[in-house]
Design an enzyme around this catalytic site. Sequence first.
Site, mmCIF file in Angstrom:
data_model
loop_
_atom_site.group_PDB
_atom_site.id
_atom_site.type_symbol
_atom_site.label_atom_id
_atom_site.label_comp_id
_atom_site.label_asym_id
_atom_site.label_seq_id
_atom_site.Cartn_x
_atom_site.Cartn_y
_atom_site.Cartn_z
ATOM 1 N N LYS A 68 -23.776 -5.829 29.518
ATOM 2 C CA LYS A 68 -22.874 -6.236 30.604
ATOM 3 C C LYS A 68 -21.590 -6.802 30.012
ATOM 4 O O LYS A 68 -21.554 -7.291 28.879
ATOM 5 C CB LYS A 68 -23.532 -7.269 31.524
ATOM 6 C CG LYS A 68 -23.791 -8.648 30.905
ATOM 7 C CD LYS A 68 -22.651 -9.642 31.040
ATOM 8 C CE LYS A 68 -22.977 -10.952 30.344
ATOM 9 N NZ LYS A 68 -21.788 -11.724 29.969
ATOM 10 N N PRO A 109 -24.348 -4.579 20.265
ATOM 11 C CA PRO A 109 -24.128 -5.564 19.197
ATOM 12 C C PRO A 109 -24.843 -6.879 19.489
ATOM 13 O O PRO A 109 -24.967 -7.298 20.645
ATOM 14 C CB PRO A 109 -22.608 -5.746 19.194
ATOM 15 C CG PRO A 109 -22.063 -4.500 19.790
ATOM 16 C CD PRO A 109 -23.078 -4.052 20.801
ATOM 17 N N SER A 140 -30.724 -10.646 26.927
ATOM 18 C CA SER A 140 -31.118 -10.768 28.335
ATOM 19 C C SER A 140 -31.520 -9.430 28.934
ATOM 20 O O SER A 140 -32.490 -9.343 29.697
ATOM 21 C CB SER A 140 -29.971 -11.371 29.151
ATOM 22 O OG SER A 140 -29.698 -12.691 28.742
ATOM 23 N N ASP A 176 -28.492 -14.721 32.502
ATOM 24 C CA ASP A 176 -28.052 -13.332 32.659
ATOM 25 C C ASP A 176 -29.184 -12.374 33.010
ATOM 26 O O ASP A 176 -28.926 -11.228 33.371
ATOM 27 C CB ASP A 176 -27.380 -12.833 31.370
ATOM 28 C CG ASP A 176 -25.961 -13.348 31.196
ATOM 29 O OD1 ASP A 176 -25.319 -13.661 32.214
ATOM 30 O OD2 ASP A 176 -25.502 -13.439 30.044
#
EC number: 2.7.1.148
Length: 317
Positions: free
Chosen positions: A11, A99, A108, A141
């Site tokens: 995200k 990454p 998450s 998250d």
Amino acid sequence: MRSYKLIAPAKINLYLEIIGDRPDGYHELVMILQSIDLADEIEIHSLSSETIHVHCNHPQVPTDKSNLVYRAAELMVTRFPEAFTKHGGVDITVHKHIPVAAGLAGGSTNAAAVLVGIDLLWNLGLTQTELEELGSTLGSDVPFCVAGGTVIATGRGEQLSPLPSLDHIYIVLGKYRSLEVSTAWAYKNYRQEYGSTYLRDTNDLASRAAAVHSGSIVKAIVEKDAVAIAQRLHNDLEKVVLPSYPQVLHLRELLASQPGVIGTMMSGSGPSVFALCETQAQAEQVQQQVRQTIPDEDLELFVTRTITHGIQVVGNG
């Protein structure tokens, strides 16, 4: 043994505003979160023994109880002990492409995939809301990563209001492999420098969180106006991270200067920086130009795009 393969998207933040403190030590946030098609792959296999095993192809990712993936599996064992006894343990393999420690919710989204995968593996029949509620106990998250798409997130990030999903806005994403920014450090420093501006009154906090729904960036998202969205990108944490991390600042400025880039920002607490483009060709040209300007192999550069979904099941056996 039964198994599932899942895709766990990263995200980015299109908007991040810090509006106050919370009694639990977190911050009151107003965010707009967006799924992108840069993703990890998660394989979950059932085991005959009542154990949890985690494997990962990335040397920096632990596979013990400090890993959010392990904790997600442990949470399911704790909440559903009868299913654990009936179906056995789980063997989880994480194939990392996102990454690490990048402000992209890699941990998450992996945890969210484990919740979804074990729900299927154990035939629990949980709703998305139930999965999001479980996820909120693991991290701010995780609920968003279950849902995916384009979402307003308030509270500490766990209160979600879906927006019309954005598809095919192209993104150039950059992150130095060796560079990490502590999320706790970023928020602590923001509190020290800007805490005097925090809202204190509960009604004021609620009003400010609600105001984003009628804000200009949400209007731009509803209208799917990529240029207007790009002009309204906002991240409060840039105020403390960019002055302390010149590499991140330089990368952001370089991306912003490229032809075809309509907006640039740091994601989350960094150090990832992204640029928005209207076409894939423009994004690929930006990636190529930045690579020529910064030939440092420590810099990872990805061309990706916005997507409309969270965790996806792509195979079962």
